[in-house]
Design an enzyme around this catalytic site. Sequence first.
Site, PDB file in Angstrom:
ATOM      1  N   ASP A  67     -24.326  23.423  17.852  1.00  0.00           N
ATOM      2  CA  ASP A  67     -24.355  24.842  18.204  1.00  0.00           C
ATOM      3  C   ASP A  67     -25.772  25.396  18.202  1.00  0.00           C
ATOM      4  OD1 ASP A  67     -24.541  24.510  15.443  1.00  0.00           O
ATOM      5  OD2 ASP A  67     -22.663  25.517  15.003  1.00  0.00           O
ATOM      6  N   ASN A 135     -15.336  29.965   5.227  1.00  0.00           N
ATOM      7  CA  ASN A 135     -14.045  30.396   5.777  1.00  0.00           C
ATOM      8  C   ASN A 135     -13.344  29.263   6.538  1.00  0.00           C
ATOM      9  OD1 ASN A 135     -15.583  30.174   8.081  1.00  0.00           O
ATOM     10  ND2 ASN A 135     -15.334  32.294   8.755  1.00  0.00           N
ATOM     11  N   HIS A 137     -14.742  27.349   8.893  1.00  0.00           N
ATOM     12  CA  HIS A 137     -15.192  27.091  10.264  1.00  0.00           C
ATOM     13  C   HIS A 137     -15.883  25.734  10.372  1.00  0.00           C
ATOM     14  CE1 HIS A 137     -19.303  29.281   9.566  1.00  0.00           C
ATOM     15  NE2 HIS A 137     -19.514  27.993   9.528  1.00  0.00           N
ATOM     16  N   GLU A 142     -14.782  29.834  14.612  1.00  0.00           N
ATOM     17  CA  GLU A 142     -14.301  30.685  13.531  1.00  0.00           C
ATOM     18  C   GLU A 142     -12.771  30.648  13.484  1.00  0.00           C
ATOM     19  OE1 GLU A 142     -16.388  31.797  11.495  1.00  0.00           O
ATOM     20  OE2 GLU A 142     -18.216  32.515  12.444  1.00  0.00           O
TER      21      GLU A 142
HETATM   22  C1  F6R Z   1     -24.169  24.139  11.714  1.00  0.00           C
HETATM   23  C2  F6R Z   1     -22.790  24.571  11.823  1.00  0.00           C
HETATM   24  C3  F6R Z   1     -22.065  25.278  10.733  1.00  0.00           C
HETATM   25  C4  F6R Z   1     -22.402  24.800   9.339  1.00  0.00           C
HETATM   26  C5  F6R Z   1     -21.611  25.574   8.293  1.00  0.00           C
HETATM   27  C6  F6R Z   1     -22.052  25.227   6.893  1.00  0.00           C
HETATM   28  O1  F6R Z   1     -24.597  23.493  12.891  1.00  0.00           O
HETATM   29  O2  F6R Z   1     -22.234  24.362  12.831  1.00  0.00           O
HETATM   30  O3  F6R Z   1     -20.684  25.150  10.945  1.00  0.00           O
HETATM   31  O4  F6R Z   1     -22.128  23.437   9.220  1.00  0.00           O
HETATM   32  O5  F6R Z   1     -21.790  26.938   8.496  1.00  0.00           O
HETATM   33  O6  F6R Z   1     -23.366  25.669   6.710  1.00  0.00           O
HETATM   34  P1  F6R Z   1     -24.232  25.249   5.454  1.00  0.00           P
HETATM   35  O7  F6R Z   1     -24.441  23.769   5.563  1.00  0.00           O
HETATM   36  O8  F6R Z   1     -25.533  25.987   5.597  1.00  0.00           O
HETATM   37  O9  F6R Z   1     -23.453  25.622   4.251  1.00  0.00           O
END
Ligand code: F6R
Length: 243
Positions: A67, A135, A137, A142
């Site tokens: 992303d 959450n 995701h 989401e």
């Molecule tokens: C990152 C992504 C997000 C993260 C998730 C966890 O490319 O797609 O889904 O993997 O938000 O983020 P962290 O690792 O910062 O807790």
Amino acid sequence: MKTIIVKNYDEMSKVGADIFAQIILDKPNGVIGLATGSTPIGLYKKLIEKCTNGEISFKGIHTVNLDEYMGLPSSHEQSYAFFMRDNLFNHIDIDINNTNIENGVAPDAQAECERYNKVLDELRPDIQLLGIGSNGHIAFNEPGTPFDSVTHVVELTESTIKDNSRLFDSIDEVPTHAFTMGIKNIMNAKKILILASGANKAKAVYRLLKEKITEDLPASILNTHADCTLICDEAAASLINNI
Ligand code: F6R
């Protein structure tokens, strides 16, 4: 889903990096799917060490990233393109032309999604790395995202904007939209490795392993993937002791 519980972040990173390194050794011209965020940084450090030692090489490897924030050019310090160069690509022997991520400043968002879906059709990951949002995701999919979604633009939820604001000077600077691979794209990877570390992920891990499969918990679909491994540290696993 295979679940591996390890002591701490460092061990999670080591076990994850060993899995990645084996795939790179088995298929030196393969495709690896990468993620950003705090979770994979340690794993990337271990891969850099392995590359520096000559244990593995990325010369023939292609990458796809999950992303990218909408509105941030790849030169912006908070863009995911910048993150990948800073935390991995600048320190390994990869050809930067073989790395792929959505263009956050593409003039036509729909055309950019279509372009990226084509890239993903051609470059099916041998392994896809994932983190998990508090959450539930995965990537920026989401709660409520259809399981058959492909690359699309999302409006970030308040909880994700809050989680990500720690990396920006103020919460107002966090982009409100992002490009993301869809859940169908993610599920197309041959193997999936999802990492979770820290007590703030304990609830998401518990829900992933204990709750039913529902679009309200995007990560829950991973339970249906033929080859998905979860590595979590003891803090992230603290609510699932009885599994
Ligand atoms: C990152 C992504 C997000 C993260 C998730 C966890 O490319 O797609 O889904 O993997 O938000 O983020 P962290 O690792 O910062 O807790």
